[in-house]
Design an enzyme around this catalytic site. Structure first.
Site, PDB file in Angstrom:
ATOM      1  CE1 TYR A 157      37.075 -32.710 -61.834  1.00 48.64           C
ATOM      2  CE2 TYR A 157      39.302 -32.129 -62.487  1.00 48.64           C
ATOM      3  CZ  TYR A 157      38.219 -32.978 -62.563  1.00 48.64           C
ATOM      4  OH  TYR A 157      38.283 -34.094 -63.357  1.00 48.64           O
ATOM      5  CE  LYS A 161      37.650 -36.250 -60.646  1.00 53.17           C
ATOM      6  NZ  LYS A 161      36.921 -37.548 -60.678  1.00 53.17           N
TER       7      LYS A 161
END
Length: 255
Positions: A157, A161
């Site tokens: 994750y 991002k």
């Protein structure tokens, strides 16, 4: 509530619930015609907006595919004739593994990159021609403050991002002179169904306790706390802001 987006058309991806639903509501409340897009149905979100007297349509499509993104853009153009704002909010987060990087499942890693990174590229690529034709556009990508923290437990994750943050700067350069700006929002941990379902209740409670201790503003962030930054970056007032990432996290990241 206002009229700063009167006459503007906005696409918000990941609008079925959570942040996307809140961004859709706030853009509509400021006068925008909103296309609520998601891989699932956005009829509930659109129903809420229409019940409040706002102009909105639903578009179903998978941001991982060119066909899905082209379909969302086509729905916007069919309904409203143009695209002024794109909020790239769709992301994989709820239910992901929280574990050391060695234990991340390869299929989960690939899906994370496909939704969170490829999806931003695909949606931007689909929407930009209409913006270029009009000589105007505001693209707001949703990143995360974890990219500045080196936070362990969900490397896939964090990496995805971080890629959104990097793409924001690069896209702002590629679109220089077009009238299109590209910026990102880096939220802190925000109370949504996705965050509350990311692990067991005990693990989530411990995580929220640690996050609250790290913030200068001593309450957890809610979706409405992020909407003001998105609306600013999507507005005409942000015409001289591009290639930037705005952190909204209650003061966890400073400087």
């Amino acid at each position: 509530m206002g009229d700063r987006f009167q006459g503007r058309v906005a696409i918000v991806t990941g609008a079925q619930r959570g942040l996307g639903a809140e961004f859709s509501l706030r853009l509509a409340a400021e006068g925008a015609s909103v296309v609520c897009a998601d891989i699932g149905s956005c009829e509930q979100t659109v129903g809420r907006l229409r019940a409040a007297g706002y102009n909105a349509v639903a578009a179903q499509g998978d941001v991982q595919t060119k066909a899905g993104c082209d379909g969302i853009v086509a729905a916007a153009l069919d309904a409203f004739g143009k695209i002024d704002v794109l909020v790239n909010n769709a992301a994989l987060y709820g239910g992901i593994s929280i574990d050391g990087f060695e234990a991340i499942d390869e299929a989960e890693w690939d899906r994370m990159m496909s939704v969170n990174v490829k999806g931003v590229w695909q949606m931007t690529r689909a929407a930009v021609p209409a913006m270029r034709k009009a000589g105007y556009g505001r693209i707001v990508n949703i990143s995360s403050n974890v990219i500045f923290m080196g936070k362990p437990g969900f490397l896939h994750y964090v990496a995805s991002k971080g890629a959104v943050w990097a793409m924001t700067g690069a896209l702002s350069r590629e679109l220089a002179g077009s009238g299109i700006t590209v910026n990102a929002l880096a939220p802190g941990y925000t109370l949504t169904d996705a965050t509350r379902s990311m692990s067991t209740p005990d693990v989530v409670a411990a995580l929220e306790k640690n996050i609250l201790e790290s913030q200068s503003v001593k309450r957890l962030i809610e979706p409405q706390d992020l909407a003001g930054a998105v609306l600013f970056l999507a507005s005409e007032a942000a015409g001289m802001v591009t290639g930037q990432t705005m952190t909204v996290d209650g003061g966890t990241i400073t400087g």
